[in-house]
Design a protein around this motif. Structure first.
Motif, PDB file in Angstrom:
ATOM      1  N   UNK A  66       0.838  -1.213   0.000  1.00 11.76           N
ATOM      2  CA  UNK A  66       0.000   0.000   0.000  1.00 11.76           C
ATOM      3  C   UNK A  66       0.864   1.251   0.000  1.00 11.76           C
ATOM      4  N   UNK A  67       0.383   2.269  -0.663  1.00 18.80           N
ATOM      5  CA  UNK A  67       1.133   3.525  -0.722  1.00 18.80           C
ATOM      6  C   UNK A  67       1.282   4.163   0.664  1.00 18.80           C
ATOM      7  N   UNK A  68       0.349   3.845   1.582  1.00 19.41           N
ATOM      8  CA  UNK A  68       0.430   4.410   2.931  1.00 19.41           C
ATOM      9  C   UNK A  68       1.629   3.874   3.706  1.00 19.41           C
ATOM     10  N   UNK A  69       2.273   2.820   3.205  1.00 20.71           N
ATOM     11  CA  UNK A  69       3.431   2.239   3.893  1.00 20.71           C
ATOM     12  C   UNK A  69       4.736   2.917   3.494  1.00 20.71           C
ATOM     13  N   UNK A  89      10.673 -11.363  -0.761  1.00 24.55           N
ATOM     14  CA  UNK A  89       9.539 -12.101  -0.234  1.00 24.55           C
ATOM     15  C   UNK A  89       9.810 -12.518   1.208  1.00 24.55           C
ATOM     16  N   UNK A  90       8.826 -12.293   2.090  1.00 25.09           N
ATOM     17  CA  UNK A  90       8.974 -12.627   3.505  1.00 25.09           C
ATOM     18  C   UNK A  90       9.282 -11.441   4.387  1.00 25.09           C
ATOM     19  N   UNK A  91       9.752 -10.326   3.831  1.00 24.00           N
ATOM     20  CA  UNK A  91      10.005  -9.132   4.638  1.00 24.00           C
ATOM     21  C   UNK A  91       8.699  -8.628   5.235  1.00 24.00           C
ATOM     22  N   UNK A  92       8.827  -8.030   6.435  1.00 22.78           N
ATOM     23  CA  UNK A  92       7.677  -7.420   7.089  1.00 22.78           C
ATOM     24  C   UNK A  92       7.883  -5.912   7.136  1.00 22.78           C
ATOM     25  N   UNK A  93       6.870  -5.186   6.723  1.00 25.27           N
ATOM     26  CA  UNK A  93       6.968  -3.728   6.692  1.00 25.27           C
ATOM     27  C   UNK A  93       5.842  -3.110   7.502  1.00 25.27           C
ATOM     28  N   UNK A  94       6.116  -1.916   8.022  1.00 25.55           N
ATOM     29  CA  UNK A  94       5.088  -1.152   8.732  1.00 25.55           C
ATOM     30  C   UNK A  94       4.178  -0.513   7.691  1.00 25.55           C
ATOM     31  N   UNK A  95       2.865  -0.632   7.883  1.00 16.42           N
ATOM     32  CA  UNK A  95       1.927  -0.162   6.864  1.00 16.42           C
ATOM     33  C   UNK A  95       1.148   1.073   7.288  1.00 16.42           C
ATOM     34  N   UNK A  96       1.211   1.463   8.562  1.00 16.83           N
ATOM     35  CA  UNK A  96       0.484   2.659   9.007  1.00 16.83           C
ATOM     36  C   UNK A  96       1.360   3.454   9.970  1.00 16.83           C
ATOM     37  N   UNK A  97       1.176   4.756   9.956  1.00 16.06           N
ATOM     38  CA  UNK A  97       1.883   5.616  10.890  1.00 16.06           C
ATOM     39  C   UNK A  97       3.365   5.764  10.616  1.00 16.06           C
ATOM     40  N   UNK A  98       3.795   5.535   9.389  1.00 14.82           N
ATOM     41  CA  UNK A  98       5.226   5.559   9.079  1.00 14.82           C
ATOM     42  C   UNK A  98       5.803   6.976   9.158  1.00 14.82           C
ATOM     43  N   UNK A  99       4.933   7.991   9.099  1.00 11.39           N
ATOM     44  CA  UNK A  99       5.438   9.367   9.112  1.00 11.39           C
ATOM     45  C   UNK A  99       6.087   9.740  10.457  1.00 11.39           C
ATOM     46  N   UNK A 100       5.720   9.043  11.525  1.00 12.91           N
ATOM     47  CA  UNK A 100       6.265   9.394  12.845  1.00 12.91           C
ATOM     48  C   UNK A 100       7.357   8.433  13.297  1.00 12.91           C
ATOM     49  N   UNK A 101       7.685   7.441  12.438  1.00 13.10           N
ATOM     50  CA  UNK A 101       8.729   6.485  12.800  1.00 13.10           C
ATOM     51  C   UNK A 101      10.107   7.040  12.492  1.00 13.10           C
ATOM     52  N   UNK A 118      -3.481   3.607  -5.104  1.00  8.93           N
ATOM     53  CA  UNK A 118      -3.606   2.921  -3.820  1.00  8.93           C
ATOM     54  C   UNK A 118      -2.369   2.097  -3.470  1.00  8.93           C
ATOM     55  N   UNK A 119      -1.783   1.470  -4.475  1.00  8.49           N
ATOM     56  CA  UNK A 119      -0.671   0.550  -4.237  1.00  8.49           C
ATOM     57  C   UNK A 119       0.514   0.886  -5.128  1.00  8.49           C
ATOM     58  N   UNK A 120       1.675   0.417  -4.706  1.00  6.92           N
ATOM     59  CA  UNK A 120       2.884   0.484  -5.522  1.00  6.92           C
ATOM     60  C   UNK A 120       3.320  -0.927  -5.873  1.00  6.92           C
ATOM     61  N   UNK A 121       3.865  -1.071  -7.088  1.00  9.88           N
ATOM     62  CA  UNK A 121       4.487  -2.322  -7.491  1.00  9.88           C
ATOM     63  C   UNK A 121       5.984  -2.177  -7.244  1.00  9.88           C
ATOM     64  N   UNK A 122       6.505  -2.909  -6.286  1.00 16.19           N
ATOM     65  CA  UNK A 122       7.904  -2.791  -5.888  1.00 16.19           C
ATOM     66  C   UNK A 122       8.746  -3.703  -6.769  1.00 16.19           C
ATOM     67  N   UNK A 123       9.739  -3.122  -7.412  1.00 14.09           N
ATOM     68  CA  UNK A 123      10.637  -3.892  -8.280  1.00 14.09           C
ATOM     69  C   UNK A 123      12.004  -4.126  -7.652  1.00 14.09           C
ATOM     70  N   UNK A 124      12.292  -3.493  -6.531  1.00 12.10           N
ATOM     71  CA  UNK A 124      13.582  -3.676  -5.872  1.00 12.10           C
ATOM     72  C   UNK A 124      13.586  -3.085  -4.484  1.00 12.10           C
ATOM     73  N   UNK A 125      14.443  -3.659  -3.594  1.00 14.12           N
ATOM     74  CA  UNK A 125      14.557  -3.153  -2.238  1.00 14.12           C
ATOM     75  C   UNK A 125      13.899  -4.030  -1.200  1.00 14.12           C
ATOM     76  N   UNK A 126      12.949  -4.869  -1.628  1.00 20.26           N
ATOM     77  CA  UNK A 126      12.279  -5.805  -0.729  1.00 20.26           C
ATOM     78  C   UNK A 126      12.371  -7.208  -1.293  1.00 20.26           C
TER      79      UNK A 126
END
Length: 403
Positions: free
Chosen positions: A310-313, A356-368, A346-354
Motif C-alpha cells: 500500500x502507498x500508505x506504507x 519475499x517474507x520481509x515485514x513492513x510497517x503499513x500505518x503511521x510511518x510518518x512518525x517512525x 492505492x498501491x505500488x508495485x515494488x521492483x527492488x529493495x524488498x
C-alpha cells in the motif's frame, strides 16, 4: 440566590467536563487513524510476498487502411461527372469520375482510319511484290527493281504496326477518361468537382480509396520495451506470433470489440525518439474503423517477481521512496525501494529493495524513525482494537476506550 448560582456553576462545570471528554474522543480517533493504534509503540505490519501481476499499457496510435491508394487521372481534361459520392463504399473497377472524352474519342477515330489506310497500303504492295517476283523469275526485271518492291512492302507492314499501336494508345486514353476504383474500399473526399480541369500533374489526387476489410493500426514502442519482448530465441516472425493480442481504445474512450494482432515491426530505430514503429492488424467488421482515425493500443503484459504494497506504507524523500522493514529485534530499518511507474492511486508495485517474507510497517510511518523499537501487530489486530475503541467511546466506557 446563592444556591441558584451554585447550581448554575455546577451545570457549567459539567458542560465543560463533557466538552473535554468530547475533545479527548476526537483526539483519540485522530491518533488511531494516523497509525498510533491504542499504544504509542504499536504499529501494524504486514509480510510481503512476490507474485506476478498482469498489467496493461497504452500507446497512441493512428488507424489506416491496409491500402490507402491515391486516385489520379492519367489524361488531361474537364471533369464532366462524379459517379459516386464522398465516403461511398466501392468495388474494384467501379467508375468514380468521368473526364470529357471528346478529344480522345476523336483520336481513336483517327487512329482507326490510319490503321485502315495502312492495311490498304500493305494489300497493294503485297500484290506489287508478287507481280515483281514473277517478272524477276522470268528475268524481265532486275534484282534491284524486285528488291525495291520487297522493301516497300516491309515498310508498309511497319506502318501498319505503328498505326495499330497508335490505335491501342488512343483506345487506352479514351478508357482513362473513366477513372475507376483501383480496389475495394471507401472513397475519401473530392477536392475536384464537375468542371475542374485535371491532369496527371495535379497537386492533389482526385480522391483516396482505402481498403477497410482489415485495418492497420500504427504505434511506437521504446527500444527497451521492444527488447523485453523480442530478446527470446527465434526469428522475428516467431516472436511476433508469440506476442499477445492487443486491444484498441477508440477516440470516444470505448474499446473496439475485436482484438488485434501485431504483425510487423520496423527494422530501424528512430534516433530522434529512440522508438520503434509497430503495426497491428484489426478486422473491420461493420466498418467501424476509418482510415485516418486515432486511438490507443492497449498492450497487455505480465510482470514477474513483483511485490505489491500500500502507498500508505511509504515515505517519499527527494523523489525516493522508503519503507520501514521490521527487524528480528522488533526495531525498524528505513529501506529505499524501487517502484514501477504504474500507479493505481492505492498501491505500488515494488521492483527492488524488498524480498519475499520481509515485514513492513503499513500505518503511521510518518512518525517512525530509523532504528526505533516498536510492538508489531497485524492489520487485523489493529482494526479489532480500533473497532473496540469506537464501541467503548460510543458506550461511554471512557476508562477502557483509551487503554
Amino acid at each position: 440566590m446563592n444556591k441558584r448560582m451554585l447550581k448554575i456553576t455546577i451545570t457549567q462545570l459539567r458542560q465543560i467536563a463533557l466538552f473535554a471528554v468530547g475533545m479527548s474522543l476526537l483526539t483519540a480517533c485522530g491518533n488511531s487513524q494516523s497509525g498510533m493504534k491504542l499504544g504509542d509503540a504499536e504499529f501494524a505490519v504486514m509480510a510481503v510476498n512476490s507474485t506476478t501481476s498482469d498489467q496493461t499499457t497504452s500507446y497512441p496510435a493512428t488507424i489506416k487502411g491496409t491500402q490507402d491508394i491515391e486516385v489520379r487521372p492519367q489524361v488531361s481534361g474537364f471533369i464532366v461527372k462524379l459517379c459516386v459520392d464522398e465516403g461511398a463504399t466501392v468495388r474494384k473497377g467501379q467508375a468514380l469520375f468521368q473526364i470529357d472524352p471528346t478529344q480522345y474519342a476523336a483520336a481513336v477515330g483517327q487512329a482507326k482510319a490510319a490503321v485502315e489506310m495502312a492495311k490498304a497500303n500493305v494489300s497493294t504492295l503485297t500484290l506489287t511484290e508478287k507481280n515483281k517476283k514473277t517478272l524477276f523469275d522470268q528475268k524481265i526485271i532486275s534484282d534491284f527493281e524486285y528488291q525495291t518492291a520487297v522493301n516497300q512492302l516491309m515498310s508498309a507492314k511497319a506502318s501498319l504496326a505503328q498505326a495499330e499501336a497508335q490505335l491501342v494508345s488512343a483506345n487506352q486514353n479514351l478508357s482513362f477518361c473513366t477513372v475507376t476504383s483501383p480496389s475495394n474500399g471507401v472513397v475519401g473526399t473530392f477536392p475536384y468537382r464537375v468542371g475542374s480541369l485535371v491532369s496527371a500533374s495535379i497537386a492533389q489526387p482526385l480522391t483516396t480509396v482505402s481498403e477497410i476489410g482489415d485495418m492497420y493500426v500504427y504505434f511506437s514502442m521504446t527500444e527497451k520495451e521492444l527488447l523485453a519482448l523480442t530478446k527470446a530465441d527465434g526469428t522475428l516472425k516467431e516472436q511476433l506470433e508469440k506476442m499477445p493480442a492487443v486491444r484498441l481504445q477508440l477516440a470516444d474512450g470505448s474499446t473496439y470489440h475485436h482484438e488485434g494482432k501485431i504483425d510487423a515491426v520496423s527494422g530501424v530505430i528512430d534516433q530522434s525518439t529512440g522508438s520503434v514503429s509497430m503495426r497491428a492488424i484489426f478486422s473491420n467488421e461493420g466498418n467501424v474503423l476509418r482510415s485516418g482515425g486515432t486511438g490507443n493500443i492497449i498492450f497487455p503484459y505480465t510482470m514477474n517477481d513483483i511485490i505489491t504494497i500500500p502507498q500508505s506504507a511509504t515515505v517519499e524523500i527527494q523523489d525516493k521512496k522508503f519503507v520501514f522493514v521490521l527487524q528480528s529485534d522488533n526495531t525498524v530499518k528505513n529501506t529505499e525501494i524501487k517502484v514501477s511507474y504504474l500507479n493505481d492511486g492505492k498501491n505500488y508495485l515494488v521492483t527492488g529493495g524488498l524480498k519475499s517474507g520481509d515485514k513492513i510497517v503499513v500505518e503511521g510511518v510518518q512518525i517512525l524513525k530509523d532504528g526505533q523499537e516498536i510492538q508489531p501487530i497485524t492489520r487485523e489486530q489493529q482494526q479489532a482494537k480500533y473497532d473496540q475503541a469506537l464501541k467503548d467511546q460510543h458506550d461511554g466506557n471512557l476508562q477502557t476506550a483509551f487503554n
